[in-house]
Structure formats: C-alpha cells, structure tokens
Motif scaffolding. Structure first.
Motif, mmCIF file in Angstrom:
data_model
loop_
_atom_site.group_PDB
_atom_site.id
_atom_site.type_symbol
_atom_site.label_atom_id
_atom_site.label_comp_id
_atom_site.label_asym_id
_atom_site.label_seq_id
_atom_site.Cartn_x
_atom_site.Cartn_y
_atom_site.Cartn_z
ATOM 1 N N HIS A 29 5.260 -37.689 -5.373
ATOM 2 C CA HIS A 29 6.281 -38.715 -5.189
ATOM 3 C C HIS A 29 7.698 -38.182 -5.364
ATOM 4 O O HIS A 29 8.654 -38.810 -4.958
ATOM 5 N N ALA A 31 9.353 -35.946 -3.920
ATOM 6 C CA ALA A 31 10.062 -35.725 -2.669
ATOM 7 C C ALA A 31 10.744 -36.999 -2.179
ATOM 8 O O ALA A 31 11.637 -36.943 -1.356
ATOM 9 N N SER A 32 10.338 -38.158 -2.708
ATOM 10 C CA SER A 32 10.929 -39.410 -2.261
ATOM 11 C C SER A 32 12.229 -39.744 -2.985
ATOM 12 O O SER A 32 12.830 -40.759 -2.706
ATOM 13 N N CYS A 33 12.668 -38.903 -3.899
ATOM 14 C CA CYS A 33 13.940 -39.133 -4.596
ATOM 15 C C CYS A 33 15.096 -38.845 -3.647
ATOM 16 O O CYS A 33 15.060 -37.880 -2.887
ATOM 17 N N SER A 34 16.115 -39.695 -3.716
ATOM 18 C CA SER A 34 17.293 -39.473 -2.888
ATOM 19 C C SER A 34 18.522 -39.944 -3.641
ATOM 20 O O SER A 34 18.445 -40.787 -4.515
ATOM 21 N N ASN A 41 17.805 -42.810 -6.276
ATOM 22 C CA ASN A 41 16.643 -43.673 -6.109
ATOM 23 C C ASN A 41 15.420 -42.779 -6.183
ATOM 24 O O ASN A 41 15.376 -41.737 -5.525
ATOM 25 N N CYS A 42 14.444 -43.202 -6.979
ATOM 26 C CA CYS A 42 13.286 -42.344 -7.177
ATOM 27 C C CYS A 42 12.085 -43.174 -7.601
ATOM 28 O O CYS A 42 12.236 -44.241 -8.196
ATOM 29 N N GLY A 43 10.909 -42.658 -7.333
ATOM 30 C CA GLY A 43 9.693 -43.296 -7.795
ATOM 31 C C GLY A 43 9.548 -43.146 -9.299
ATOM 32 O O GLY A 43 10.061 -42.196 -9.888
ATOM 33 N N TYR A 76 9.934 -47.977 -7.564
ATOM 34 C CA TYR A 76 10.957 -47.172 -6.892
ATOM 35 C C TYR A 76 12.275 -47.756 -7.339
ATOM 36 O O TYR A 76 12.611 -48.897 -6.992
#
Length: 127
Positions: A29, A31-34, A41-43, A76
């Motif tokens: 998960h 990689a879903s941080c931005s 924003n991150c899981g 998230y």
C-alpha cells in the motif's frame, strides 16, 4: 458471499485472516502515498486512536497523561506533518500528525500505523 471461486478472483497478495479480507501488505500500500510539503495522503490501519502527544505512555518528555483525542477511521487519510517522539512498536520514533474522523481533532499516530515505505515519508514536513 465469499466462496472459493470468489477468492480465486481476488488480486494477488490478498489473504483471508480470521474471516476478514486483507488486501495486500502495508508495503504494497505504500506506493499509494502521494503529496509532499503541504501534506500527504496515504493508506493506514483503521481504526487508530489519535493521541495528544507522540508517546506510547506517560514520560518526562510527554507529561503524565496521554489521552486519545480522536479516532482515525478511514483507511486512506491525509497527514499534515511528522514529529519525532517516543519509540513505538514500529521500531522508530516517527509519529504522523493528522485530524480524526469522529470529531476533527488533531493528534498523533505512530508511523507503524501508516503505510509508508520509509519513515519519515519523503517530502513531508517536520511539524
């Protein structure tokens, strides 16, 4: 209904643990941080209690009383910044600052509850 046929259709890395479907691992998960200097924003694991200090227990650094100020219920979430506090179960002393979902109060959660590939997350400012 969850059947063996339906399970076979799930994405790789999925697991069924104690009747709860878990999709992938925290590392998957990350990689879903931005985001960056204005927040990230991150899981994350939920529910997670937000604490008034970046501590796991009362200490000279954080005072005699650690309280939960809110709860992070979303999986998230937005994180404003990070601080260094007491070492937690994740093996480091990085804590992320965010606002909760129940009351909108701000507080800290240990980095071990956020799906980052490295702590502190690159580009996220120090509080």
């Amino acid at each position: 209904m969850l059947t063996l046929t339906n399970l076979s259709r799930l994405a790789a890395g999925s697991a069924l643990i104690a009747g709860t479907l878990v999709l992938g691992s925290p590392a998957a998960h990350a990689a879903s941080c931005s985001g960056g200097s204005s927040g990230m924003n991150c899981g994350n694991y939920a529910p997670t209690g937000l604490l008034n200090h970046p501590c796991t227990e009362p200490s000279a650094t954080c005072g005699n009383r650690i309280t939960q100020v809110d709860t992070l219920r979303s999986t998230y979430s937005w994180f404003k910044c990070y601080v260094r506090g007491e070492k937690h179960s994740g093996g480091n002393n990085v804590w992320y600052y965010t606002n909760g979902d129940d009351h909108g109060a701000y507080g800290y959660i240990p980095a071990s509850r956020v799906f980052t590939s490295v702590d502190p997350a690159p580009g996220l400012p120090y509080c």
